[in-house]
Design an enzyme around this catalytic site. Structure first.
Site, PDB file in Angstrom:
ATOM      1  N   LYS A 142      12.747  92.095  67.425  1.00 34.29           N
ATOM      2  CA  LYS A 142      11.825  93.233  67.410  1.00 34.29           C
ATOM      3  C   LYS A 142      10.388  92.805  67.691  1.00 34.29           C
ATOM      4  CE  LYS A 142      14.808  95.894  64.318  1.00 34.29           C
ATOM      5  NZ  LYS A 142      14.889  96.899  63.246  1.00 34.29           N
ATOM      6  N   ARG A 176      18.539  94.637  56.507  1.00 31.25           N
ATOM      7  CA  ARG A 176      19.369  95.012  57.655  1.00 31.25           C
ATOM      8  C   ARG A 176      20.844  95.013  57.280  1.00 31.25           C
ATOM      9  NH1 ARG A 176      15.624  91.587  61.925  1.00 31.25           N
ATOM     10  NH2 ARG A 176      13.862  93.048  61.845  1.00 31.25           N
ATOM     11  N   SER A 231      13.096  93.068  51.177  1.00 32.21           N
ATOM     12  CA  SER A 231      14.393  92.607  50.674  1.00 32.21           C
ATOM     13  C   SER A 231      14.459  91.094  50.491  1.00 32.21           C
ATOM     14  CB  SER A 231      15.498  93.067  51.627  1.00 32.21           C
ATOM     15  OG  SER A 231      15.266  92.586  52.951  1.00 32.21           O
ATOM     16  N   TYR A 287      12.170  97.004  45.052  1.00 31.72           N
ATOM     17  CA  TYR A 287      13.508  97.222  44.507  1.00 31.72           C
ATOM     18  C   TYR A 287      13.548  96.936  43.013  1.00 31.72           C
ATOM     19  CZ  TYR A 287      14.433  97.060  49.491  1.00 31.72           C
ATOM     20  OH  TYR A 287      14.387  97.308  50.834  1.00 31.72           O
ATOM     21  N   LYS A 289       3.494  95.235  55.560  1.00 28.67           N
ATOM     22  CA  LYS A 289       4.875  94.815  55.326  1.00 28.67           C
ATOM     23  C   LYS A 289       5.167  93.570  56.150  1.00 28.67           C
ATOM     24  CE  LYS A 289       9.656  96.490  55.764  1.00 28.67           C
ATOM     25  NZ  LYS A 289      10.527  97.578  56.258  1.00 28.67           N
ATOM     26  N   LYS A 321       3.117  96.155  60.277  1.00 31.05           N
ATOM     27  CA  LYS A 321       4.474  95.691  59.994  1.00 31.05           C
ATOM     28  C   LYS A 321       4.766  94.498  60.897  1.00 31.05           C
ATOM     29  CE  LYS A 321       9.327  97.162  59.926  1.00 31.05           C
ATOM     30  NZ  LYS A 321      10.258  98.278  60.172  1.00 31.05           N
TER      31      LYS A 321
END
Length: 335
Positions: free
Chosen positions: A225, A212, A282, A321, A256, A202
């Protein structure tokens, strides 16, 4: 393997493109509804359907409507649904204790789905960011994300989700050692059949922004992060992480984001041959949707082409999605 091709006109590649029948017979990869996992966002309330501005067409749904979404997925033949909670800010704390509350939003949704649609696989997210007052995937002390203390919290979270009936746990936190700890705890608690799909590679990506927003972590996040998610410049490191997580007990591994990392997906599948997945995140979804809504691209065709790219790279399935939209297109023969 070296391929030898005769010169034209002995060899004419267009011969096998002449008709739909010949194209079908020579197609190397296929995309089916079985290759889709649908990520959905759950929130408190009843009958609540809340649009997410940065993800057109995606909504936060209350538990009763999440059950209806799972019923829709099952009717379309989608084999799995993945839950992400939008947690009440009042429940977000520095110790993230809501993450392993047996009656938290995610666990209530798991039980409701399994009661109504037992045949669909329910996947969960194992990370602390939906419950963390500071927006990070791990516990934070003096600005430092704590690894080992976070792993202990993730184990408690995993056991609560397994008790609620989750079929697949998706640790997305990127803490070192969490797969081994989770697997040992699940075996010890009698949850030997609960699968782990590790977010093993990731990346610290800018493509996560709309997500987020969807889980309400954007405003809470302090800093970035990069101390626990991967450097986008690294490729060999991904293989080391995949190997480690497989040896610690991961059943499936994930890369990812998706399309910007097709090279990683291909290397992972070629090297290990393990069940390999990608998350069409997303930002990827939002770009395709926005371009389609503006009439700049054919939305369905680009959607299906993007999903085929994952299959071609080596993915066994994709979290997307687009899953219901893609399933309907595939059923209609547009794949």
């Amino acid at each position: 393997m070296r391929l030898t091709v005769a010169p034209t006109p002995t060899s004419r590649f267009r011969r096998l493109r002449k008709s739909a029948a010949l194209r079908a017979l020579s197609q190397e990869n296929t995309l089916s509804v079985n290759d889709l996992i649908w990520p959905v966002f759950v929130r408190d309330g009843n009958g609540v359907r809340e649009p997410i501005a940065s993800m057109p067409g995606v909504e936060r749904l209350s538990v009763d409507l999440i059950v209806k979404a799972a019923e829709e997925a099952a009717a379309l033949g989608i084999p799995a649904i993945c839950l992400f909670p939008y947690t009440d800010p009042a429940l977000k704390t520095d110790d993230c204790a809501e993450a392993w509350n047996p009656d938290n939003l995610a666990n209530r949704a798991i039980r409701a789905i399994k009661a109504a649609v037992p045949e669909i696989a329910v996947m969960t997210d194992v990370a602390l960011d939906p419950y963390n007052a500071q927006g990070h995937d791990g516990l934070v002390r003096d600005g430092i994300i704590l690894n080992d203390e976070t792993v202990e919290a993730l184990v408690k979270m995993s056991l609560a989700q397994a008790e609620a009936g989750a079929d697949i746990l998706g640790p997305s936190d990127m803490m070192d050692g969490r797969i081994g700890a989770m697997r040992a705890a699940l075996e010890g608690a009698g949850h030997k059949d609960v699968a782990i799909m590790s977010y093993a590679a990731k990346y610290a990506s800018a493509f996560y922004g709309p997500f987020r927003d969807a889980v309400g972590a954007s405003g809470a996040l302090k800093g970035d992060k990069k101390t626990y998610q991967m450097n986008p410049a690294n490729s060999d490191e991904a293989l080391r992480l995949i190997e480690r997580d497989l040896t610690e007990g991961a059943d499936m591994v994930m890369v990812k984001p998706g399309m910007p990392y097709l090279d990683i997906i291909h290397r992972v599948k070629t090297t290990f041959g393990a069940p390999t997945y990608a998350y069409q995140v997303s930002g990827e979804y939002a770009m395709i949707r926005a371009a389609a809504l503006n009439g700049w691209i054919d939305g369905d065709r680009v959607m299906l082409e993007s999903l085929m790219a994952f299959r071609r790279a080596g993915c066994d399935a994709v979290l997307t999605y687009f899953a219901p939209q893609a399933a309907r297109a595939l059923h209609a023969g547009r794949g």
